[in-house]
Scaffold this motif. Structure first.
Motif, PDB file in Angstrom:
ATOM      1  N   SER A 221       0.825  -1.052  -0.020  1.00 55.71           N
ATOM      2  CA  SER A 221       0.056  -0.036  -0.019  1.00 55.71           C
ATOM      3  C   SER A 221       0.855   1.235   0.011  1.00 55.71           C
ATOM      4  CB  SER A 221      -1.005   0.194   1.229  1.00 55.71           C
ATOM      5  OG  SER A 221      -1.902  -0.986   0.813  1.00 55.71           O
TER       6      SER A 221
ATOM      7  N   LEU B 297       0.757   3.106  -3.292  1.00 55.08           N
ATOM      8  CA  LEU B 297      -0.546   3.988  -3.440  1.00 55.08           C
ATOM      9  C   LEU B 297      -0.455   5.130  -2.708  1.00 55.08           C
ATOM     10  CD1 LEU B 297      -3.071   4.299  -4.775  1.00 55.08           C
ATOM     11  CD2 LEU B 297      -4.121   3.266  -2.435  1.00 55.08           C
TER      12      LEU B 297
ATOM     13  N   GLU C 148      -0.493   9.059  -4.178  1.00 54.32           N
ATOM     14  CA  GLU C 148      -1.494  10.249  -3.724  1.00 54.32           C
ATOM     15  C   GLU C 148      -0.727  11.495  -3.765  1.00 54.32           C
ATOM     16  OE1 GLU C 148      -4.422   7.109  -1.217  1.00 54.32           O
ATOM     17  OE2 GLU C 148      -2.805   8.035  -0.319  1.00 54.32           O
TER      18      GLU C 148
ATOM     19  N   LEU D  71      -0.930   0.079 -12.943  1.00 55.13           N
ATOM     20  CA  LEU D  71      -0.516   1.346 -12.280  1.00 55.13           C
ATOM     21  C   LEU D  71       0.307   1.825 -13.260  1.00 55.13           C
ATOM     22  CD1 LEU D  71       0.038   0.557  -8.547  1.00 55.13           C
ATOM     23  CD2 LEU D  71      -1.696   2.004  -9.625  1.00 55.13           C
TER      24      LEU D  71
ATOM     25  N   PHE E 242      -3.896  10.279  -8.507  1.00 54.99           N
ATOM     26  CA  PHE E 242      -4.307   9.306  -7.351  1.00 54.99           C
ATOM     27  C   PHE E 242      -4.792   9.923  -6.152  1.00 54.99           C
ATOM     28  CE2 PHE E 242      -1.765   6.810 -10.503  1.00 54.99           C
ATOM     29  CZ  PHE E 242      -2.353   5.621 -10.470  1.00 54.99           C
TER      30      PHE E 242
ATOM     31  N   LYS F  72      -8.187   3.577 -13.523  1.00 53.88           N
ATOM     32  CA  LYS F  72      -8.525   4.424 -12.310  1.00 53.88           C
ATOM     33  C   LYS F  72      -9.780   4.891 -12.719  1.00 53.88           C
ATOM     34  CE  LYS F  72      -7.319   7.952  -9.157  1.00 53.88           C
ATOM     35  NZ  LYS F  72      -8.666   8.859  -9.390  1.00 53.88           N
TER      36      LYS F  72
ATOM     37  N   ARG G  48      -5.610  -5.202  -5.941  1.00 55.36           N
ATOM     38  CA  ARG G  48      -4.995  -4.211  -6.421  1.00 55.36           C
ATOM     39  C   ARG G  48      -4.667  -3.014  -5.445  1.00 55.36           C
ATOM     40  NH1 ARG G  48      -6.488  -3.013 -12.198  1.00 55.36           N
ATOM     41  NH2 ARG G  48      -6.038  -0.649 -11.482  1.00 55.36           N
TER      42      ARG G  48
ATOM     43  N   ASP H 146      -4.489  -0.149  -5.691  1.00 56.05           N
ATOM     44  CA  ASP H 146      -5.540   1.225  -6.074  1.00 56.05           C
ATOM     45  C   ASP H 146      -6.995   0.977  -5.841  1.00 56.05           C
ATOM     46  OD1 ASP H 146      -5.038  -0.497  -8.133  1.00 56.05           O
ATOM     47  OD2 ASP H 146      -5.360   1.230  -9.897  1.00 56.05           O
TER      48      ASP H 146
END
Length: 277
Positions: free
Chosen positions: A54, A57, A61, A81, A91, A145, A171, A173
């Protein structure tokens, strides 16, 4: 204290108390202030620490092109990704598209968009037709996304197959609301944690060993400070109550942290209890 993950962890915990108290603790433990890292160095540290999936991600972000380049070149980043990074998709909260700068200057490093096939039956059709984990992961790769809302709606209309749900949930995301829609059974949650899919508060409360968890968060103050802040807000009250300005409690922490096998909250509570005896 010697250098290493434990010292990184102590630095993070010290950031949660008053600066004057933190300075006194550093003198007692014989450690200085944290050495500065470049973003590249911080990313290398996260790999060395086997940080949960994680964190990639959390880095994305930030919606920072330089950070996106670091994520793009991580060996375990999936094609989906990479494709979205190359498309300049944000993101975090930024308005897209973002500038795309993934060139690393390495001769044999590919910066081309990965080829991701879509089922002849369309994105949702491919997800519904998956009957094995392999086919489900292949179908899940096609989700970009902007597609997550349609995937969530399709699952509400008619639940997607179990293999597909897991392939989507793993995933990094995948939106948290969609994961919650897939289920909240303890077994499902544990599988996600084992796959490195965690939220910051969950990470600091349940992951172990503390020396690595705290080291990841210490490094993360550079690459995903907004998410580290969530973990810090969860942990800070206990650190201030159990350790605070108590030099003896911090001395106990320095002894226990390198080998403590429990969670971070358990470590903090244990150190406070021992110091009060």
């Amino acid at each position: 204290m010697k250098s290493g993950n434990a010292v990184l962890g102590v630095h993070f915990l010290l950031s949660l108390i008053e600066p004057v108290d933190a300075s006194a603790v550093r003198r007692r433990l014989g450690i200085g202030t944290p050495a500065p890292l470049t973003d590249t160095g911080a990313a290398w540290e996260l790999r060395r620490l086997h940080a949960p999936a994680s964190v990639l991600l959390w880095m994305l972000e930030r919606d920072d092109p330089g950070t996106n380049r670091l994520v793009f070149h991580q060996s375990h980043v999936g094609d989906a990704l990479k494709r979205d990074i190359l498309r300049g998709l944000p993101f975090g909260a930024a308005d897209g598209p973002l500038p795309v700068r993934v060139d690393c200057g390495q001769q044999f490093c590919s910066h081309a968009a990965p080829a991701i096939p879509v089922s002849p039956h369309g994105l949702i059709g491919g997800l519904r037709e998956a009957r094995t984990m392999r086919s489900a992961r292949t179908a899940a790769r096609a989700v970009s996304k902007p597609d997550w809302a349609a995937v969530a709606e399709a699952d509400r209309v008619e639940p997607l197959p179990g293999f597909t749900r897991w392939a989507l949930a793993e995933r990094i995301d995948c939106p948290p609301r969609l994961r919650a829609q897939f289920g909240s059974h303890a077994k499902f949650t544990n599988r996600l944690r084992n796959a490195g899919i965690v939220e910051p508060r969950e990470y600091i409360e349940h992951s172990r060993p503390p020396r690595d968890v705290l080291a990841v968060l210490s490094v993360g103050t550079q690459l995903f400070p907004h998410r580290v802040g969530e973990a810090a807000a969860s942990l800070a009250p206990a650190v201030r109550a159990e350790l605070g300005a108590n030099l003896d409690a911090w001395a106990v922490l320095a002894q226990l942290l390198p080998t403590f096998a429990g969670t971070v909250p358990e470590l903090v509570a244990t150190c406070g209890a021992i110091a009060r005896v």
